[in-house]
Design a protein around this motif. Structure first.
Motif, PDB file in Angstrom:
ATOM      1  N   THR A  64       0.801  -1.216   0.000  1.00 50.51           N
ATOM      2  CA  THR A  64       0.000   0.000   0.000  1.00 50.51           C
ATOM      3  C   THR A  64       0.843   1.279   0.000  1.00 50.51           C
ATOM      4  N   MET A  65       2.160   1.164  -0.222  1.00 55.37           N
ATOM      5  CA  MET A  65       3.015   2.346  -0.186  1.00 55.37           C
ATOM      6  C   MET A  65       2.551   3.364  -1.228  1.00 55.37           C
ATOM      7  N   THR A  66       2.349   4.588  -0.779  1.00 51.81           N
ATOM      8  CA  THR A  66       1.922   5.660  -1.673  1.00 51.81           C
ATOM      9  C   THR A  66       3.148   6.435  -2.189  1.00 51.81           C
ATOM     10  N   TYR A  67       2.910   7.219  -3.199  1.00 54.74           N
ATOM     11  CA  TYR A  67       3.955   8.088  -3.737  1.00 54.74           C
ATOM     12  C   TYR A  67       4.488   9.006  -2.640  1.00 54.74           C
ATOM     13  N   GLU A  68       3.582   9.573  -1.862  1.00 61.02           N
ATOM     14  CA  GLU A  68       3.983  10.489  -0.784  1.00 61.02           C
ATOM     15  C   GLU A  68       4.806   9.759   0.272  1.00 61.02           C
ATOM     16  N   GLU A  69       4.442   8.547   0.622  1.00 62.82           N
ATOM     17  CA  GLU A  69       5.228   7.770   1.593  1.00 62.82           C
ATOM     18  C   GLU A  69       6.629   7.484   1.041  1.00 62.82           C
ATOM     19  N   ASP A  70       6.726   7.209  -0.246  1.00 61.46           N
ATOM     20  CA  ASP A  70       8.031   6.998  -0.850  1.00 61.46           C
ATOM     21  C   ASP A  70       8.848   8.291  -0.812  1.00 61.46           C
ATOM     22  N   ARG A  71       8.218   9.410  -1.107  1.00 56.60           N
ATOM     23  CA  ARG A  71       8.915  10.695  -1.058  1.00 56.60           C
ATOM     24  C   ARG A  71       9.471  10.973   0.337  1.00 56.60           C
ATOM     25  N   VAL A  72       8.667  10.731   1.346  1.00 57.44           N
ATOM     26  CA  VAL A  72       9.104  10.941   2.733  1.00 57.44           C
ATOM     27  C   VAL A  72      10.266   9.998   3.071  1.00 57.44           C
ATOM     28  N   ASP A  73      10.191   8.764   2.598  1.00 61.99           N
ATOM     29  CA  ASP A  73      11.254   7.794   2.831  1.00 61.99           C
ATOM     30  C   ASP A  73      12.555   8.241   2.160  1.00 61.99           C
ATOM     31  N   LEU A  74      12.468   8.745   0.932  1.00 62.33           N
ATOM     32  CA  LEU A  74      13.668   9.208   0.237  1.00 62.33           C
ATOM     33  C   LEU A  74      14.249  10.451   0.901  1.00 62.33           C
ATOM     34  N   LEU A  75      13.405  11.325   1.424  1.00 59.63           N
ATOM     35  CA  LEU A  75      13.893  12.479   2.174  1.00 59.63           C
ATOM     36  C   LEU A  75      14.653  12.009   3.416  1.00 59.63           C
ATOM     37  N   ARG A  76      14.116  10.997   4.103  1.00 60.08           N
ATOM     38  CA  ARG A  76      14.812  10.425   5.269  1.00 60.08           C
ATOM     39  C   ARG A  76      16.173   9.886   4.850  1.00 60.08           C
ATOM     40  N   HIS A  77      16.208   9.129   3.747  1.00 57.52           N
ATOM     41  CA  HIS A  77      17.488   8.613   3.254  1.00 57.52           C
ATOM     42  C   HIS A  77      18.460   9.759   2.952  1.00 57.52           C
ATOM     43  N   GLU A  78      17.971  10.795   2.291  1.00 58.75           N
ATOM     44  CA  GLU A  78      18.830  11.928   1.936  1.00 58.75           C
ATOM     45  C   GLU A  78      19.432  12.562   3.191  1.00 58.75           C
ATOM     46  N   LYS A  79      18.629  12.722   4.226  1.00 59.58           N
ATOM     47  CA  LYS A  79      19.117  13.304   5.487  1.00 59.58           C
ATOM     48  C   LYS A  79      20.101  12.368   6.179  1.00 59.58           C
ATOM     49  N   GLU A  80      19.826  11.058   6.154  1.00 61.89           N
ATOM     50  CA  GLU A  80      20.746  10.091   6.774  1.00 61.89           C
ATOM     51  C   GLU A  80      22.089  10.072   6.045  1.00 61.89           C
ATOM     52  N   ILE A  81      22.060  10.208   4.725  1.00 60.25           N
ATOM     53  CA  ILE A  81      23.298  10.262   3.945  1.00 60.25           C
ATOM     54  C   ILE A  81      24.099  11.496   4.354  1.00 60.25           C
ATOM     55  N   ALA A  82      23.453  12.646   4.424  1.00 60.10           N
ATOM     56  CA  ALA A  82      24.140  13.885   4.794  1.00 60.10           C
ATOM     57  C   ALA A  82      24.758  13.784   6.188  1.00 60.10           C
ATOM     58  N   ALA A  83      24.110  13.066   7.082  1.00 55.70           N
ATOM     59  CA  ALA A  83      24.598  12.898   8.456  1.00 55.70           C
ATOM     60  C   ALA A  83      25.524  11.693   8.607  1.00 55.70           C
ATOM     61  N   HIS A  84      25.756  10.970   7.522  1.00 57.35           N
ATOM     62  CA  HIS A  84      26.572   9.737   7.532  1.00 57.35           C
ATOM     63  C   HIS A  84      26.035   8.688   8.504  1.00 57.35           C
ATOM     64  N   GLN A  85      24.707   8.621   8.627  1.00 58.15           N
ATOM     65  CA  GLN A  85      24.077   7.606   9.467  1.00 58.15           C
ATOM     66  C   GLN A  85      23.858   6.306   8.709  1.00 58.15           C
ATOM     67  N   SER A  86      23.520   6.396   7.439  1.00 55.18           N
ATOM     68  CA  SER A  86      23.367   5.256   6.535  1.00 55.18           C
ATOM     69  C   SER A  86      23.333   5.824   5.121  1.00 55.18           C
ATOM     70  N   PHE A  87      23.433   4.919   4.142  1.00 56.98           N
ATOM     71  CA  PHE A  87      23.549   5.359   2.757  1.00 56.98           C
ATOM     72  C   PHE A  87      22.648   4.532   1.861  1.00 56.98           C
ATOM     73  N   ASN A  88      21.984   5.215   0.936  1.00 57.93           N
ATOM     74  CA  ASN A  88      21.191   4.570  -0.104  1.00 57.93           C
ATOM     75  C   ASN A  88      21.667   5.166  -1.426  1.00 57.93           C
ATOM     76  N   TYR A  89      22.238   4.301  -2.258  1.00 52.22           N
ATOM     77  CA  TYR A  89      22.694   4.733  -3.580  1.00 52.22           C
ATOM     78  C   TYR A  89      21.713   4.249  -4.622  1.00 52.22           C
ATOM     79  N   ALA A  90      21.281   5.158  -5.489  1.00 55.73           N
ATOM     80  CA  ALA A  90      20.409   4.815  -6.606  1.00 55.73           C
ATOM     81  C   ALA A  90      21.265   4.298  -7.760  1.00 55.73           C
ATOM     82  N   LEU A  91      20.789   3.243  -8.410  1.00 53.46           N
ATOM     83  CA  LEU A  91      21.384   2.758  -9.652  1.00 53.46           C
ATOM     84  C   LEU A  91      20.609   3.422 -10.780  1.00 53.46           C
ATOM     85  N   LEU A  92      21.300   4.228 -11.582  1.00 56.60           N
ATOM     86  CA  LEU A  92      20.649   5.036 -12.606  1.00 56.60           C
ATOM     87  C   LEU A  92      21.279   4.798 -13.964  1.00 56.60           C
ATOM     88  N   ASP A  93      20.495   5.053 -15.012  1.00 55.62           N
ATOM     89  CA  ASP A  93      21.063   5.056 -16.359  1.00 55.62           C
ATOM     90  C   ASP A  93      21.875   6.337 -16.518  1.00 55.62           C
TER      91      ASP A  93
END
Length: 165
Positions: free
Chosen positions: A59-88
């Motif tokens: 049931t994950m919504t677009y908005e829930e995904d956005r909030v999750d990615l914002l959390r990841h972005e903040k954790e990366i900036a703080a060096h708490q954890s890292f999520n790397y996107a695989l992109l073309d």
């Protein structure tokens, strides 16, 4: 004890062999690419990550995904954890992710997991990522004993390990 040295600088662009794909830290702005990638592969991703992380829920919504990615972005900036996107190369498609986290379970100093979208399973890009990630972690990250979840240990065996103290 800190998870990473204070002076550690995380990589911001990691090319896959062949030059058509790369890894970079995920951002909230990637939601338009991330949401269809995750939800398009949701059943398989749930079979991998669901028991351990409870993700991604049906049931994950677009908005829930956005909030999750914002959390990841903040954790990366703080060096708490890292999520790397695989992109073309043009960053028009998100094709998977690599997670680099502090250890939840005893016996490792970092825990790494990754996935690709369903369309890439068993193909050249997945094989390149499978080869790259352990080499990249060894070369660019300060871990002495990284654990590659789903690769050098099954998720089931990982769940059975004692929690990291």
């Amino acid at each position: 004890m800190a998870w990473l040295p204070d002076d550690f600088v995380h990589p911001v662009h990691v090319p896959l062999p062949g030059g058509a794909h790369h890894l970079r830290p995920i951002r909230e702005a990637d939601t338009p690419l991330d949401y269809p990638a995750v939800m398009g592969s949701r059943e398989r991703l749930w079979s991998i990550f669901g028991p351990a992380w409870g993700w991604p829920v049906a049931t994950m919504t677009y908005e829930e995904d956005r909030v999750d990615l914002l959390r990841h972005e903040k954790e990366i900036a703080a060096h708490q954890s890292f999520n790397y996107a695989l992109l073309d190369a043009g960053e028009t498609a998100l094709l998977g992710c690599v997670y680099i986290d502090p250890p939840e379970k005893a016996g490792a100093d970092g825990e790494i997991a990754w996935w690709v979208v369903d369309d890439l399973v068993g193909g050249e890009v997945e094989r390149a990522l499978d080869e790259l990630v352990p080499q990249w972690i060894a070369a660019a990250w300060p871990f002495k004993n990284p654990r590659f979840l789903g690769h050098d240990i099954t998720w089931e065996d990982w769940l059975a390990l004692a929690d990291h103290s």
